[in-house]
Design an enzyme around this catalytic site. Sequence first.
Site, PDB file in Angstrom:
ATOM      1  N   SER A 160      35.639   1.278  17.690  1.00 25.09           N
ATOM      2  CA  SER A 160      35.518   2.532  16.943  1.00 25.09           C
ATOM      3  C   SER A 160      35.952   3.757  17.748  1.00 25.09           C
ATOM      4  O   SER A 160      36.362   4.769  17.169  1.00 25.09           O
ATOM      5  CB  SER A 160      34.080   2.721  16.458  1.00 25.09           C
ATOM      6  OG  SER A 160      33.174   2.695  17.559  1.00 25.09           O
TER       7      SER A 160
ATOM      8  N   ASP B   9      25.346  10.722  15.666  1.00 25.15           N
ATOM      9  CA  ASP B   9      24.813   9.430  16.115  1.00 25.15           C
ATOM     10  C   ASP B   9      24.646   9.370  17.631  1.00 25.15           C
ATOM     11  O   ASP B   9      24.038   8.437  18.166  1.00 25.15           O
ATOM     12  CB  ASP B   9      25.690   8.272  15.624  1.00 25.15           C
ATOM     13  CG  ASP B   9      27.130   8.348  16.146  1.00 25.15           C
ATOM     14  OD1 ASP B   9      27.416   9.142  17.063  1.00 25.15           O
ATOM     15  OD2 ASP B   9      27.970   7.579  15.634  1.00 25.15           O
TER      16      ASP B   9
ATOM     17  N   HIS C 269      29.506   8.418  19.125  1.00 32.58           N
ATOM     18  CA  HIS C 269      30.940   8.627  18.892  1.00 32.58           C
ATOM     19  C   HIS C 269      31.331  10.087  19.147  1.00 32.58           C
ATOM     20  O   HIS C 269      30.691  11.002  18.613  1.00 32.58           O
ATOM     21  CB  HIS C 269      31.307   8.232  17.462  1.00 32.58           C
ATOM     22  CG  HIS C 269      31.104   6.774  17.187  1.00 32.58           C
ATOM     23  ND1 HIS C 269      29.951   6.288  16.613  1.00 32.58           N
ATOM     24  CD2 HIS C 269      31.897   5.702  17.433  1.00 32.58           C
ATOM     25  CE1 HIS C 269      30.050   4.969  16.500  1.00 32.58           C
ATOM     26  NE2 HIS C 269      31.221   4.593  17.001  1.00 32.58           N
TER      27      HIS C 269
END
Length: 244
Positions: free
Chosen positions: A70, A219, A222
Amino acid sequence: MKNTQLLKHNNNITQKVFLKFCCISLLIFFISCKQDISKKATNTETTTSKTEVTKTNKEEVKTIVFFGDSLTAGFGLEDVNDAFPGIIQHKIDSLHLGYNIVNSGVSGETTSGGKNRIDWVLNQKPTIFILELGANDGLRGVPLKQSKENLQDIIDAVKTKYPDTIIVLVGMQIPPNMGQDYTTEFKNMFPDLAKKNDLHLVPFLLENVGGISALNQKDGIHPTKEGHQILAKNVLTVLAPILK
């Protein structure tokens, strides 16, 4: 008698005119042929030149494959080009270095998933292969022996198919949630693999970004658009000297 001489005289004139006409015709014919041959030669040279230029242009475009999770994919960003591979592409374009970046990042990808899809990714030869996997293994507590073997298999796949491809391994670190021994072994896994396989190493992708709330999304994992700018700098520190 006079008529005979006159006839002979006229015949001589006619023959001379005819011969002169033939010579002029032959001269025109040879000039035309020469021009036609010259034109064909020029066209052939032009076609060959265009082919060579096209071939050269194709050869000038080199490929950098970012193979990751990601972080590479730019999770949470509105535009994937704001992820660090896209930022690096912009930098490369501004310097006219002739590299095309392929973003092969998949959110949630593990080393096992990367191992399963590496053959498909290698359908296109990479000039430089940047391997950014392992973070999800660490966060899930995957046995590091397994993660290390998967990364080695990916490295072997690239080296076997494309021995001349330059491989850059991207190092990661994780919070000590899994215990200090696991955290330390995870961190050391990347330099160990780089040393064993003689790879270029980015020590820690999230250097100066990890744990800094202003540079991460809600979060806390990221990076934001601004955070990815720093990730790009971290990678370019190692990548820039390789680019030719």
